[in-house]
Design a protein around this motif. Sequence first.
Motif, PDB file in Angstrom:
ATOM      1  N   SER A  15       0.831  -1.207   0.000  1.00 12.24           N
ATOM      2  CA  SER A  15       0.000   0.000   0.000  1.00 12.24           C
ATOM      3  C   SER A  15       0.864   1.255   0.000  1.00 12.24           C
ATOM      4  O   SER A  15       1.599   1.494   0.967  1.00 12.24           O
ATOM      5  N   PRO A  16       0.768   2.095  -1.029  1.00 11.19           N
ATOM      6  CA  PRO A  16       1.554   3.333  -1.021  1.00 11.19           C
ATOM      7  C   PRO A  16       1.138   4.264   0.111  1.00 11.19           C
ATOM      8  O   PRO A  16       1.961   5.010   0.651  1.00 11.19           O
ATOM      9  N   PHE A  17      -0.130   4.212   0.484  1.00  9.58           N
ATOM     10  CA  PHE A  17      -0.598   5.105   1.540  1.00  9.58           C
ATOM     11  C   PHE A  17      -0.139   4.632   2.923  1.00  9.58           C
ATOM     12  O   PHE A  17       0.087   5.456   3.816  1.00  9.58           O
ATOM     13  N   ALA A  18       0.018   3.316   3.082  1.00 14.19           N
ATOM     14  CA  ALA A  18       0.635   2.815   4.318  1.00 14.19           C
ATOM     15  C   ALA A  18       2.084   3.289   4.397  1.00 14.19           C
ATOM     16  O   ALA A  18       2.558   3.708   5.464  1.00 14.19           O
ATOM     17  N   TYR A  19       2.795   3.226   3.287  1.00 12.93           N
ATOM     18  CA  TYR A  19       4.173   3.716   3.233  1.00 12.93           C
ATOM     19  C   TYR A  19       4.221   5.178   3.667  1.00 12.93           C
ATOM     20  O   TYR A  19       5.042   5.577   4.504  1.00 12.93           O
ATOM     21  N   LEU A  20       3.315   5.977   3.122  1.00 15.57           N
ATOM     22  CA  LEU A  20       3.301   7.404   3.433  1.00 15.57           C
ATOM     23  C   LEU A  20       2.946   7.680   4.893  1.00 15.57           C
ATOM     24  O   LEU A  20       3.304   8.728   5.434  1.00 15.57           O
TER      25      LEU A  20
END
Length: 204
Positions: A15-20
């Motif tokens: 998940s890119p949003f988890a990364y962010l």
Amino acid sequence: MSDELLIKLYYDYKSPFAYLAMAPAYALIESHRVKLRYIPHELDVRGAFGGELEERPERAWRKVRYLYLDARRFANERGIIIRGPQKIFDSRLSLMSGIFADRHGLFRAYSDRVFERFFKRELNIEDESALAAVMTEVGLDAAAFHRYAGQDGQRDLKDAFAEGERDGVFGVPTFIVDGEPFWGNDRVEWVVKKLDAMGLRRNR
């Protein structure tokens, strides 16, 4: 400290949003009397975005393209590289590796590398040998992880997914703060407001 509030943070490495969300989440530990509990929750990409890549209707592709546009906007503000994965990854092995790293006190060091390299398209999170290389780099025992993944890891991951269901988690990142859910990397400021209202800001 006994007065620290436990915050649950549900994540998935794909998940890119988890990364962010990770760096702002770590910052909460410094700014408030809280500790984080990292819980894997597999993002259902097929269910959320119209099946396999070749099966997606154009409307679903528009949503995916927009979400990655937003992710890159957030990332560009912080000098982070996010490239969209070229396939739908099965992240379960990597999520077991996250549990393993957490239990050995190296979640952040390990996860920072996994997230960064995955979104630079430099790491295949389905490849145990690739994950093992990252583990060795941060001081984890890759052979011990191999044994864990073949034994207790499957059960622990199933238990984590079941906990997410009980908490009503439907996506990542999700923060559970005193029983209240906050979904999305851009909700961290609301988490801060809640923690402030609870009187948990650290005195400097």
